[in-house]
Design a protein around this motif. Structure first.
Motif, PDB file in Angstrom:
ATOM      1  N   THR A  63       0.825  -1.206   0.000  1.00  0.00           N
ATOM      2  CA  THR A  63       0.000   0.000   0.000  1.00  0.00           C
ATOM      3  C   THR A  63       0.858   1.255   0.000  1.00  0.00           C
ATOM      4  O   THR A  63       0.588   2.218  -0.727  1.00  0.00           O
ATOM      5  N   LEU A  64       1.917   1.267   0.809  1.00  0.00           N
ATOM      6  CA  LEU A  64       2.790   2.430   0.852  1.00  0.00           C
ATOM      7  C   LEU A  64       3.478   2.640  -0.497  1.00  0.00           C
ATOM      8  O   LEU A  64       3.623   3.782  -0.962  1.00  0.00           O
ATOM      9  N   ALA A  65       3.863   1.548  -1.167  1.00  0.00           N
ATOM     10  CA  ALA A  65       4.474   1.665  -2.492  1.00  0.00           C
ATOM     11  C   ALA A  65       3.484   2.243  -3.499  1.00  0.00           C
ATOM     12  O   ALA A  65       3.840   3.093  -4.327  1.00  0.00           O
ATOM     13  N   ASP A  66       2.242   1.789  -3.423  1.00  0.00           N
ATOM     14  CA  ASP A  66       1.217   2.281  -4.340  1.00  0.00           C
ATOM     15  C   ASP A  66       0.927   3.770  -4.114  1.00  0.00           C
ATOM     16  O   ASP A  66       0.514   4.472  -5.039  1.00  0.00           O
ATOM     17  N   ARG A  67       1.137   4.239  -2.887  1.00  0.00           N
ATOM     18  CA  ARG A  67       0.820   5.634  -2.551  1.00  0.00           C
ATOM     19  C   ARG A  67       2.084   6.488  -2.422  1.00  0.00           C
ATOM     20  O   ARG A  67       2.103   7.474  -1.699  1.00  0.00           O
ATOM     21  N   ARG A  68       3.113   6.074  -3.132  1.00  0.00           N
ATOM     22  CA  ARG A  68       4.389   6.794  -3.052  1.00  0.00           C
ATOM     23  C   ARG A  68       4.235   8.263  -3.438  1.00  0.00           C
ATOM     24  O   ARG A  68       4.816   9.153  -2.799  1.00  0.00           O
ATOM     25  N   ALA A  69       3.457   8.530  -4.463  1.00  0.00           N
ATOM     26  CA  ALA A  69       3.261   9.927  -4.883  1.00  0.00           C
ATOM     27  C   ALA A  69       2.589  10.730  -3.780  1.00  0.00           C
ATOM     28  O   ALA A  69       2.937  11.903  -3.544  1.00  0.00           O
ATOM     29  N   ASP A  70       1.635  10.127  -3.078  1.00  0.00           N
ATOM     30  CA  ASP A  70       0.978  10.812  -1.960  1.00  0.00           C
ATOM     31  C   ASP A  70       1.972  11.072  -0.831  1.00  0.00           C
ATOM     32  O   ASP A  70       1.923  12.127  -0.183  1.00  0.00           O
ATOM     33  N   ALA A  71       2.879  10.100  -0.598  1.00  0.00           N
ATOM     34  CA  ALA A  71       3.895  10.285   0.444  1.00  0.00           C
ATOM     35  C   ALA A  71       4.830  11.434   0.076  1.00  0.00           C
ATOM     36  O   ALA A  71       5.187  12.266   0.922  1.00  0.00           O
ATOM     37  N   GLN A  72       5.217  11.507  -1.179  1.00  0.00           N
ATOM     38  CA  GLN A  72       6.097  12.592  -1.620  1.00  0.00           C
ATOM     39  C   GLN A  72       5.393  13.940  -1.508  1.00  0.00           C
ATOM     40  O   GLN A  72       6.032  14.956  -1.196  1.00  0.00           O
ATOM     41  N   ALA A  73       4.076  13.945  -1.725  1.00  0.00           N
ATOM     42  CA  ALA A  73       3.322  15.190  -1.592  1.00  0.00           C
ATOM     43  C   ALA A  73       3.308  15.684  -0.150  1.00  0.00           C
ATOM     44  O   ALA A  73       3.097  16.876   0.097  1.00  0.00           O
ATOM     45  N   LEU A  74       3.535  14.774   0.805  1.00  0.00           N
ATOM     46  CA  LEU A  74       3.622  15.153   2.212  1.00  0.00           C
ATOM     47  C   LEU A  74       5.012  15.660   2.583  1.00  0.00           C
ATOM     48  O   LEU A  74       5.258  16.003   3.740  1.00  0.00           O
ATOM     49  N   GLY A  75       5.914  15.674   1.613  1.00  0.00           N
ATOM     50  CA  GLY A  75       7.258  16.155   1.873  1.00  0.00           C
ATOM     51  C   GLY A  75       8.248  15.068   2.237  1.00  0.00           C
ATOM     52  O   GLY A  75       9.348  15.360   2.727  1.00  0.00           O
ATOM     53  N   LEU A  76       7.886  13.798   2.015  1.00  0.00           N
ATOM     54  CA  LEU A  76       8.764  12.674   2.358  1.00  0.00           C
ATOM     55  C   LEU A  76       9.672  12.378   1.174  1.00  0.00           C
ATOM     56  O   LEU A  76       9.202  12.111   0.066  1.00  0.00           O
ATOM     57  N   ASP A  77      10.980  12.401   1.406  1.00  0.00           N
ATOM     58  CA  ASP A  77      11.915  12.221   0.308  1.00  0.00           C
ATOM     59  C   ASP A  77      12.235  10.744   0.082  1.00  0.00           C
ATOM     60  O   ASP A  77      11.759   9.858   0.789  1.00  0.00           O
ATOM     61  N   ASP A  78      13.071  10.511  -0.921  1.00  0.00           N
ATOM     62  CA  ASP A  78      13.387   9.137  -1.320  1.00  0.00           C
ATOM     63  C   ASP A  78      14.100   8.384  -0.206  1.00  0.00           C
ATOM     64  O   ASP A  78      13.839   7.196   0.013  1.00  0.00           O
ATOM     65  N   ALA A  79      14.985   9.053   0.516  1.00  0.00           N
ATOM     66  CA  ALA A  79      15.718   8.388   1.587  1.00  0.00           C
ATOM     67  C   ALA A  79      14.771   7.899   2.678  1.00  0.00           C
ATOM     68  O   ALA A  79      14.912   6.781   3.192  1.00  0.00           O
ATOM     69  N   PHE A  80      13.797   8.719   3.038  1.00  0.00           N
ATOM     70  CA  PHE A  80      12.811   8.325   4.049  1.00  0.00           C
ATOM     71  C   PHE A  80      12.013   7.114   3.580  1.00  0.00           C
ATOM     72  O   PHE A  80      11.828   6.137   4.323  1.00  0.00           O
ATOM     73  N   LEU A  81      11.539   7.160   2.348  1.00  0.00           N
ATOM     74  CA  LEU A  81      10.697   6.075   1.845  1.00  0.00           C
ATOM     75  C   LEU A  81      11.488   4.792   1.654  1.00  0.00           C
ATOM     76  O   LEU A  81      10.971   3.688   1.887  1.00  0.00           O
ATOM     77  N   ARG A  82      12.747   4.898   1.253  1.00  0.00           N
ATOM     78  CA  ARG A  82      13.591   3.705   1.154  1.00  0.00           C
ATOM     79  C   ARG A  82      13.826   3.103   2.545  1.00  0.00           C
ATOM     80  O   ARG A  82      13.833   1.880   2.707  1.00  0.00           O
ATOM     81  N   LEU A  83      14.001   3.956   3.523  1.00  0.00           N
ATOM     82  CA  LEU A  83      14.179   3.466   4.889  1.00  0.00           C
ATOM     83  C   LEU A  83      12.951   2.680   5.342  1.00  0.00           C
ATOM     84  O   LEU A  83      13.061   1.603   5.930  1.00  0.00           O
ATOM     85  N   TRP A  84      11.775   3.200   5.063  1.00  0.00           N
ATOM     86  CA  TRP A  84      10.564   2.508   5.474  1.00  0.00           C
ATOM     87  C   TRP A  84      10.332   1.237   4.667  1.00  0.00           C
ATOM     88  O   TRP A  84       9.817   0.248   5.195  1.00  0.00           O
ATOM     89  N   ASP A  85      10.703   1.245   3.408  1.00  0.00           N
ATOM     90  CA  ASP A  85      10.616   0.020   2.610  1.00  0.00           C
ATOM     91  C   ASP A  85      11.499  -1.057   3.231  1.00  0.00           C
ATOM     92  O   ASP A  85      11.071  -2.204   3.406  1.00  0.00           O
ATOM     93  N   PHE A  86      12.715  -0.672   3.591  1.00  0.00           N
ATOM     94  CA  PHE A  86      13.630  -1.634   4.205  1.00  0.00           C
ATOM     95  C   PHE A  86      13.073  -2.110   5.539  1.00  0.00           C
ATOM     96  O   PHE A  86      13.110  -3.309   5.839  1.00  0.00           O
ATOM     97  N   TYR A  87      12.563  -1.211   6.339  1.00  0.00           N
ATOM     98  CA  TYR A  87      11.994  -1.558   7.650  1.00  0.00           C
ATOM     99  C   TYR A  87      10.874  -2.588   7.531  1.00  0.00           C
ATOM    100  O   TYR A  87      10.875  -3.612   8.235  1.00  0.00           O
ATOM    101  N   LEU A  88       9.926  -2.338   6.652  1.00  0.00           N
ATOM    102  CA  LEU A  88       8.800  -3.264   6.515  1.00  0.00           C
ATOM    103  C   LEU A  88       9.256  -4.617   5.991  1.00  0.00           C
ATOM    104  O   LEU A  88       8.793  -5.676   6.457  1.00  0.00           O
ATOM    105  N   ARG A  89      10.178  -4.625   5.027  1.00  0.00           N
ATOM    106  CA  ARG A  89      10.668  -5.897   4.473  1.00  0.00           C
ATOM    107  C   ARG A  89      11.554  -6.635   5.475  1.00  0.00           C
ATOM    108  O   ARG A  89      11.551  -7.867   5.535  1.00  0.00           O
TER     109      ARG A  89
END
Length: 458
Positions: free
Chosen positions: A401-427
């Motif tokens: 779900t977070l991957a599908d809503r990546r554009a929405d996350a970026q609209a909140l000001g979350l950068d690539d490093a933050f989202l990669r960190l969370w991808d790693f955390y969940l996996r």
């Protein structure tokens, strides 16, 4: 990393409708604070120097320890395939991961930082992989083969190190800071991938096609039934989250709930959700440390909160829980637990989760909880259920779900490093559950006055 008025056919009731609280929350839309998590991670981002060739050789040697799969490492024009020499000892499916190295610092990060270094390297974009969960599972299998060596080293050091470690004293402000570092990232961020109940803990999937919301409700429902909640009873909850358990228990069981959290963000939303549900007369939401809770209740619930209790304070926590319930009361925990054989070492080892995601986090084991209960209380275990594979599925769905809503996350000001960190955390967490390094349980402990004989005598 939570009894309904059960219909006569035994089916669960329909999920509670979304309460439309997030758009109306007092904190205001868009208040996401990624710097809370990234500032903590940066304190662990410096990788000590090590020769590039030596580090690369060490990583390849580690990969030769994998079981039941293969890892392909692509580094520029060089392509190495490291295949296991044996099948997985438990007969699980063959795994494969293709790692593409973008920066040679990847190797040094892994060698000197372990899982923390690997997670930092992924956050920095030093490597990519076609199947991150598969890679993490294979690495877990490799590390399992050297676990006996690590355990021996831990046992040798423990007589000297343990007394020093135990000098750390309880600090409520430190607890608040640790909670804020993760849970106060921003409600809008968590809304991106959680289901409408806003449940941030393992669900129970009673059928393969169950929705995440249905799994969340099933989890909460099982806790309510295990406690045999009845109308008019008083329940105390440590760790409010966004109010899912409290609202569910009050609405469908008629209980009164006092619930507390250390997260200001969660407190604001939970309070608003309770108000929107019209349950202000039955639910009180507090912003208090568990040590500040007093009184007597019929039952206590803590859903994936015990992981925030330092291992040195586990006995204090369990004892305080027992004091909060009456002589005929019960305590229910939903807890992420470490494998008992690994717990003693894992509690004093800093991994990726502690360094980058949950500062101060400590996974208990089932025996460590029971030992604390036996030593400090009169609580007895009466119910224990393990559903670790359900957590793996929960994490998969959050990640997708977070991957599908990546554009929405970026609209909140979350950068690539933050989202990669969370991808790693969940996996990373998903791999841990799949490999049985960790699991999740619901356990109910009762005080002696709750027991009733089979003959119906008190």
């Amino acid at each position: 990393m939570t009894a309904l008025e059960i219909p006569t056919d035994g089916a669960l009731p329909e999920p509670d409708p979304p309460l439309s609280i997030i758009p109306e929350q007092p904190t205001g839309r868009g208040r996401v604070a990624p710097e809370r998590l990234l500032a903590h991670a940066r304190r662990h981002s410096v990788v000590p120097r090590i020769g590039a060739a030596a580090a690369r050789a060490a990583v390849l040697r580690l990969l030769h320890l994998v079981e039941g799969g293969e890892v392909v490492v692509v580094d520029g024009d060089d392509r190495r395939t490291v295949s296991s020499t044996s099948d997985d000892r438990y007969g699980r499916a063959h795994l494969r991961a293709v790692v593409t190295v973008h920066d040679p610092r990847f190797y040094a990060a892994v060698v000197r930082g372990g899982s923390s270094g690997l997670g930092e390297a992924y956050r920095q974009g030093w490597f990519d992989v076609d199947d991150l969960t598969a890679l993490l599972r294979l690495l877990a299998r490799a590390m399992r083969r050297v676990e006996p060596i690590r355990q021996r080293a831990h046992r040798l050091a423990r007589p000297v190190a343990e007394p020093i470690r135990r000098r750390r004293r309880p600090d409520p402000q430190r607890d608040r800071d640790n909670i804020a570092a993760h849970y106060d990232l921003g409600n809008d961020f968590f809304e991106l991938f959680l289901d409408p109940t806003l449940t941030y803990s393992a669900g129970i999937f009673e059928r393969p096609d169950a929705s995440l919301a249905e799994a969340s409700i099933a989890k909460i429902e099982r806790l309510c039934q295990a406690l045999d909640l009845q109308p008019g009873q008083r329940v105390v909850e440590i760790g409010t989250g966004w109010g899912a358990f409290a609202i569910h228990a009050a609405r469908h069981h008629g209980v009164e709930v006092v619930t507390t959290t250390l997260s200001a963000e969660q407190h604001a939303v939970a309070t608003a959700r309770v108000r929107a549900a019209g349950l202000e007369d039955r639910i009180e939401v507090r912003l208090d440390h568990y040590r500040d809770l007093h009184g007597r209740f019929d039952a206590l619930v803590a859903v994936e909160m015990i992981e925030a209790v330092d291992w040195r304070e586990l006995g204090d926590f369990v004892e305080h829980c027992a004091r909060l319930v009456g002589p005929d009361g019960a305590v229910a925990y939903q807890a992420i637990v470490a494998a008992p054989a690994r717990w003693s070492r894992a509690r004093v080892t800093e991994d990726f989760i502690k360094s980058h995601v949950f500062p101060g986090g400590n996974l208990p084991s089932v025996p460590s909880i029971l030992d604390a209960a036996t030593a400090r209380t009169d609580l007895s275990l009466v119910d224990l259920a393990d559903f670790g594979m359900d957590y793996a599925e929960t994490l998969r769905r959050w990640g997708a779900t977070l991957a599908d809503r990546r554009a929405d996350a970026q609209a909140l000001g979350l950068d690539d490093a933050f989202l990669r960190l969370w991808d790693f955390y969940l996996r990373y967490c998903e791999a841990g559950f799949e490999e049985r390094q960790v699991s999740v349980v619901q356990m109910v402990l009762e005080r002696p006055g709750r027991a009733r004989s089979l003959l119906g005598q008190a």
